[in-house]
Design an enzyme around this catalytic site. Structure first.
Site: not given
Length: 263
Positions: A48, A161
């Site tokens: 991320s 994510d």
């Protein structure tokens, strides 16, 4: 652009950069401190926000230059949940264009430091690792906040994510002799969500915090700046402060870091 010549690679040293939203800007302060200590990882794993910071650093941009980019062009705007639309999904096209501006070759092979980026396959329910081929799509996938953005379609997978399953990866660094972990999403037990957005952020934080801690034991050292507990994961406006928090937290363990690298 190339990495400075003041530091050499630290053989066998892996660096894991966690997720954490805007708090991930603290990674840049950590990297700046490591540069000043003449410590540079031989391999980086990023999730991320850590994937964005890791890719730009591995490409050759100095940490302070990446901070300037973040402030000027909102490279971390993935994590601004206040822009959530009524439909629940936002386009990542503008972010992709920004990343292409700074990573124009769009290939892992052009990076100066080997990088592994992780994302979550929401259909298969598993973590997927990327370390070769196209670079931008895996970064977009790794930072694709669920509900806010539509899943990234790549290599026949629906990706979101990477922090949903594991927000601080160590598995891709198992070939390294030592691993330094940087966790920028510490949990604040004193916070109480007062809005729907705050509740969503809180739930994501709980998930990220739990799955990251399981990997702490695989690290020779984990840098987890306590001061980040007091800053929301959406506060892009506090970039300078976040950078300094990461820098100071790393300098506080400088002696330990130098021992680990020298061992």
């Amino acid at each position: 652009m190339s990495l400075s010549t003041t530091s050499s690679f630290s053989p066998g040293l892996g660096l894991s950069l966690s997720g954490g939203g805007a708090r991930g800007i603290a990674h840049l302060g950590v990297l700046q401190a490591l540069e000043e200590l003449h410590i540079r990882p031989a391999k980086i794993a990023g999730v991320s926000a850590g994937a964005i910071a890791g890719a730009l650093y591995a490409h050759g941009y100095p940490p302070k230059e990446i901070l300037r980019m973040v402030k000027q062009v909102s490279l971390f705007s993935f994590f601004n949940l206040s822009s959530l639309s009524q439909s629940g999904f936002l386009s990542m096209d503008s972010i992709e264009k920004l990343l292409l501006r700074y990573l124009p070759h769009d290939q892992f092979s052009f990076l100066q430091i080997p990088l592994v980026v992780s994302a979550t396959d929401v259909q298969a329910g598993e973590t997927v690792y990327f370390s070769e081929g196209a670079l931008i799509k895996p970064i977009l996938a790794s930072a694709c906040v669920p509900v806010v953005f539509s899943p990234v379609q790549y290599q026949g997978r629906q990706l979101v994510d990477g922090g949903i399953v594991c927000s601080m990866e160590v598995m891709p660094l198992q070939d390294c002799e030592k691993i330094i972990g940087v966790h920028t999403n510490p949990f604040n037990k004193n916070q109480s969500p007062q809005s729907t957005r705050a509740l969503l952020e809180r739930c994501l934080t709980l998930s990220i915090h739990a799955n990251a801690r399981a990997n702490f034991r695989h690290c020779a050292l984990v840098i987890e700046p306590a001061a980040l507990r007091n800053i929301a994961a959406t506060r892009l406006d506090r970039a300078n402060e976040l950078f300094q928090i990461g820098y100071q937290a790393t300098m506080q363990v400088a002696v330990e870091l130098e021992k680990i690298v020298a061992a």
